[in-house]
Every structure is written in C-alpha cells, then in structure tokens.
Design a protein around this motif. Sequence first.
Motif, mmCIF file in Angstrom:
data_model
loop_
_atom_site.group_PDB
_atom_site.id
_atom_site.type_symbol
_atom_site.label_atom_id
_atom_site.label_comp_id
_atom_site.label_asym_id
_atom_site.label_seq_id
_atom_site.Cartn_x
_atom_site.Cartn_y
_atom_site.Cartn_z
ATOM 1 N N LEU A 63 13.089 46.454 8.056
ATOM 2 C CA LEU A 63 12.880 47.879 8.315
ATOM 3 C C LEU A 63 14.173 48.619 8.014
ATOM 4 O O LEU A 63 15.256 48.184 8.419
ATOM 5 C CB LEU A 63 12.494 48.080 9.789
ATOM 6 C CG LEU A 63 12.206 49.514 10.246
ATOM 7 C CD1 LEU A 63 10.952 50.072 9.567
ATOM 8 C CD2 LEU A 63 12.043 49.579 11.761
ATOM 9 N N VAL A 65 16.206 51.515 9.062
ATOM 10 C CA VAL A 65 16.252 52.365 10.255
ATOM 11 C C VAL A 65 17.027 53.626 9.878
ATOM 12 O O VAL A 65 18.251 53.630 9.814
ATOM 13 C CB VAL A 65 16.921 51.622 11.437
ATOM 14 C CG1 VAL A 65 16.918 52.487 12.694
ATOM 15 C CG2 VAL A 65 16.186 50.312 11.710
ATOM 16 N N LYS A 70 12.905 54.933 14.816
ATOM 17 C CA LYS A 70 12.758 53.548 14.362
ATOM 18 C C LYS A 70 13.572 52.568 15.207
ATOM 19 O O LYS A 70 13.345 51.366 15.153
ATOM 20 C CB LYS A 70 13.129 53.436 12.881
ATOM 21 C CG LYS A 70 12.078 54.091 11.992
ATOM 22 C CD LYS A 70 12.411 53.934 10.530
ATOM 23 C CE LYS A 70 11.371 54.649 9.675
ATOM 24 N NZ LYS A 70 11.823 54.787 8.281
ATOM 25 N N ALA A 73 11.305 50.531 17.307
ATOM 26 C CA ALA A 73 10.356 49.587 16.691
ATOM 27 C C ALA A 73 10.451 48.239 17.402
ATOM 28 O O ALA A 73 11.546 47.759 17.688
ATOM 29 C CB ALA A 73 10.649 49.430 15.208
ATOM 30 N N HIS A 165 6.366 47.882 12.755
ATOM 31 C CA HIS A 165 6.493 49.319 12.499
ATOM 32 C C HIS A 165 5.699 49.629 11.237
ATOM 33 O O HIS A 165 5.618 48.788 10.340
ATOM 34 C CB HIS A 165 7.975 49.701 12.297
ATOM 35 C CG HIS A 165 8.213 51.184 12.306
ATOM 36 N ND1 HIS A 165 7.996 51.979 11.213
ATOM 37 C CD2 HIS A 165 8.624 52.016 13.300
ATOM 38 C CE1 HIS A 165 8.275 53.244 11.516
ATOM 39 N NE2 HIS A 165 8.656 53.286 12.786
ATOM 40 N N ASP A 167 6.456 51.384 8.755
ATOM 41 C CA ASP A 167 7.288 51.367 7.549
ATOM 42 C C ASP A 167 7.939 50.011 7.297
ATOM 43 O O ASP A 167 8.722 49.877 6.353
ATOM 44 C CB ASP A 167 8.392 52.432 7.654
ATOM 45 C CG ASP A 167 7.808 53.835 7.671
ATOM 46 O OD1 ASP A 167 6.658 53.999 7.200
ATOM 47 O OD2 ASP A 167 8.485 54.764 8.161
#
Length: 193
Positions: A63, A65, A70, A73, A165, A167
């Motif tokens: 991920l 961030v 985020k 997450a 998450h 994304d």
Amino acid sequence: MQSKVDAPCPQCLKDDALTMLAMSSEIPYFGEHTQITVICESCGWKHTDFIPSDGEKPGYSSLIVDNPEKCSARVVRSSSGTIRIPQLELEVSPGGSSSGFVSNVEGVIKRFEDAVGSILRGNADDENIVQASLELLESLRKMKSGSSHFLIELLDPRGRSQIIHNDAIIRDLMENEIQSLDIGPEVPVFEMR
Ligand SMILES: [Zn+2]
C-alpha cells in the motif's frame, strides 16, 4: 477450544507445559480465520498466529500510504509474514519477531519506533547509531502523522498475511521475492489441523 500440546516448549524445552488456544473469528475483507495462541506455563513463552480458513491468500500485498486515512488500513501479519518499508530499509522478519498480530499501518510504525527506541537505548554511547536512530524516529514520526508518503509491503510465502485496503496491491509472490524471505521457524503445533 483449549488443548494441551504434546511437544516441548521451544524456549525452555519443558514437556507438558504448552497449552494451545484456538479461536475462530472474522476479520472484515480478510475473512474467517483461526487465531491460535500457544502459551508455556513454565517460562511464559507465547506465540500467536493466524490461519485463514478458506485457503492461502496471495503472498504479496502493498500500500502506498499517501494520506492519513491509509494509516488506519488493517494489517494482518502471521508469523511467516515479512513487513518492509523500503524507503527506510526497515523490515520486520519472522526471524526477528515471530508472533503474529492484527494491527493497522500506524500500529506497524509504532512497532518500528519501539524497535528503533530499544536500539537507541542499548547503544547510547555510539554516536553514529544514536544519530541514525534519531533520524529514523523522525522519519517514522512523519509517516505516522501522514506528512510523509511511503510504501509498505507485506510478504508471506505461507499466504496468511495481508494489508487490507481498497488501494492495496495484492498479487502472488515472485520467485526472487520468495528467495529473499525468511519464513522463520515453524512451530510444530501449527501443522496439526
Ligand atoms: Zn517454556
């Protein structure tokens, strides 16, 4: 479910001292899984792990961030998972810390801070280490507050870990990644199933 483990404690080697607790629960977007905790009543050794119920997950998740949201997450890290922040060359590997945990990105950064903090305390008279540690702590602080963007990666050849998450990038591990990983000692009781 609670049961005795028919194996010696990996730390104090005592027989008949291990108890295993198994508990099924649901983590949103990770799914049904069993949390297993093994405790030694003689020396206090404790090991926690997570085993997804519906088979292995893809081994790689990451991920970027780039906003404070985020940082919250979810991160499910089993005992075979390696967490990396490549930008700072930081890594939590199974060799160093083998217990699993469920946390979030912020909680992972907190763990890195604690680890750097204990290195700092243990090397207070080494100017180079002190300087490097203080710089790392400052970088981690910025990451936690959302003012510095970074990539976090979670790699687990046993497929029991994940960053959760919308994304997050989730895919299988590549051969060269598998070879770079330490999967840690397998606690024998986790093979019973
Ligand atoms: Zn023990």
